[in-house]
Design a protein around this motif. Structure first.
Motif, PDB file in Angstrom:
ATOM      1  N   PRO A  45      24.524 -38.255 -41.025  1.00 54.47           N
ATOM      2  CA  PRO A  45      24.826 -36.931 -40.474  1.00 54.47           C
ATOM      3  C   PRO A  45      26.270 -36.703 -40.040  1.00 54.47           C
ATOM      4  O   PRO A  45      26.628 -35.573 -39.707  1.00 54.47           O
ATOM      5  N   LEU A 220      19.528 -42.226 -35.658  1.00 52.17           N
ATOM      6  CA  LEU A 220      18.487 -41.309 -36.107  1.00 52.17           C
ATOM      7  C   LEU A 220      18.311 -40.153 -35.135  1.00 52.17           C
ATOM      8  O   LEU A 220      18.060 -39.013 -35.552  1.00 52.17           O
ATOM      9  N   ALA A 223      20.882 -37.669 -35.961  1.00 47.47           N
ATOM     10  CA  ALA A 223      20.523 -36.964 -37.195  1.00 47.47           C
ATOM     11  C   ALA A 223      19.481 -35.883 -36.927  1.00 47.47           C
ATOM     12  O   ALA A 223      19.572 -34.765 -37.455  1.00 47.47           O
ATOM     13  N   HIS A 224      18.495 -36.178 -36.094  1.00 50.08           N
ATOM     14  CA  HIS A 224      17.479 -35.188 -35.742  1.00 50.08           C
ATOM     15  C   HIS A 224      18.085 -34.047 -34.945  1.00 50.08           C
ATOM     16  O   HIS A 224      17.771 -32.866 -35.182  1.00 50.08           O
ATOM     17  N   ASN A 227      19.799 -31.621 -37.082  1.00 50.48           N
ATOM     18  CA  ASN A 227      18.965 -31.080 -38.167  1.00 50.48           C
ATOM     19  C   ASN A 227      19.499 -31.500 -39.538  1.00 50.48           C
ATOM     20  O   ASN A 227      19.567 -30.691 -40.480  1.00 50.48           O
ATOM     21  N   LEU A 231      15.462 -36.430 -43.530  1.00 50.27           N
ATOM     22  CA  LEU A 231      15.306 -37.328 -42.382  1.00 50.27           C
ATOM     23  C   LEU A 231      14.251 -38.409 -42.626  1.00 50.27           C
ATOM     24  O   LEU A 231      14.394 -39.530 -42.132  1.00 50.27           O
ATOM     25  N   TYR A 234      16.051 -41.001 -44.595  1.00 54.07           N
ATOM     26  CA  TYR A 234      17.071 -41.665 -43.777  1.00 54.07           C
ATOM     27  C   TYR A 234      16.422 -42.683 -42.841  1.00 54.07           C
ATOM     28  O   TYR A 234      16.924 -43.799 -42.669  1.00 54.07           O
ATOM     29  N   GLU A 235      15.295 -42.323 -42.249  1.00 58.35           N
ATOM     30  CA  GLU A 235      14.583 -43.245 -41.363  1.00 58.35           C
ATOM     31  C   GLU A 235      14.096 -44.469 -42.136  1.00 58.35           C
ATOM     32  O   GLU A 235      14.208 -45.604 -41.652  1.00 58.35           O
TER      33      GLU A 235
END
Length: 259
Positions: A45, A220, A223-224, A227, A231, A234-235
């Motif tokens: 991100p 993470l 990143a959340h 937005n 995702l 990515y996780e």
């Protein structure tokens, strides 16, 4: 002459948390020279912050495949994800990324070393660790992309997010691994070269791989909060080292499809 250490990092992919952990480890070891083999952006991100940080600390910055296509809408895949990663960057960074040199050649302990992102001919041609002899030898060739300098005896590259070292036929090929998107083992990895700089005569030489734990959950969370796209993938990559393409395409997990 005294030995010198050079840290090689690659494939940060917008993961600022991992980058800072690796840079802290490099600094703690007293290493002052950092060479970056590309793919600063995409997937993670915070490409903008990663580019700024790499401009600040990296002596050498090489072009990666994401650095080539992401800032260029005419060649990048057209998707909401690509547009999000591109627009997270500043426009001045688009030009900087695409202007990175293809490779970097230098001498260390009597060895002619060449660094590039993916292969000797293009950043978009991938060479996996399970290559054949023809593919191995091609990594040491001069091409229009590398120019006509002295042929390397040691080649280091990134792109596949899979650190390894192979010596054969009087040549050494190694992959530096990935800082921000390591697959198989999701722990960030970078490489240290040690030798006598600019020495034409043989001298002690070593290649070391270093894995640096970091707070993947914190990355993470960012990143959340932003937005960021993809995702779920990515996780899977950051926590389990599973390539996101395998998740989205329902394939058997494999870490040999990165880039």
């Amino acid at each position: 002459m005294p030995l010198e250490r050079i840290a090689l990092i690659s494939d940060v992919h917008g993961n600022l948390t991992a980058l800072e952990a690796v840079l802290a480890d490099i600094e703690a070891r007293g290493i002052r020279r950092i060479f970056n083999l590309g793919d600063y952006v995409g997937k993670g991100p915070r490409g903008q912050a990663v580019v700024d940080r790499c401009q600040e600390v990296c002596e050498v910055t090489i072009l990666g495949n994401w650095d080539d296509f992401l800032p260029a809408p005419d060649i990048a895949p057209d998707s909401d994800s690509m547009r999000w990663w591109r627009n997270e960057l500043r426009e001045d960074q688009w030009a900087w990324l695409r202007s990175r040199p293809f490779c970097h050649d230098f001498v260390l302990s009597g060895r002619q070393i060449r660094l590039f992102h993916a292969s000797s001919d293009t950043v978009h041609h991938r060479t996996h660790f399970d290559h054949d002899e023809k593919q191995f030898l091609a990594m040491f060739e001069n091409t229009p992309a590398t120019g006509d300098g002295p042929l390397p005896t040691v080649v280091g590259y990134g792109d596949i997010h899979d650190a390894f070292c192979e010596t054969d036929l009087g040549r050494t090929l190694f992959n530096v691994g990935s800082v921000g998107n390591s697959l198989g083992d999701p722990t960030p990895v970078y490489t240290i070269l040690e030798g006598v700089p600019d020495a034409s005569d043989p001298a002690p030489f070593s290649i070391q791989f270093v894995r640096v734990p970091y707070d993947a959950e914190a990355e993470l969370a960012v990143a959340h909060a932003l937005n960021a796209p993809e995702l779920e993938g990515y996780e899977a990559e950051l926590l389990h080292g599973i390539y996101r393409g395998d998740i989205y395409n329902n394939r058997t997990p494999s870490y040999h499809r990165a880039g």
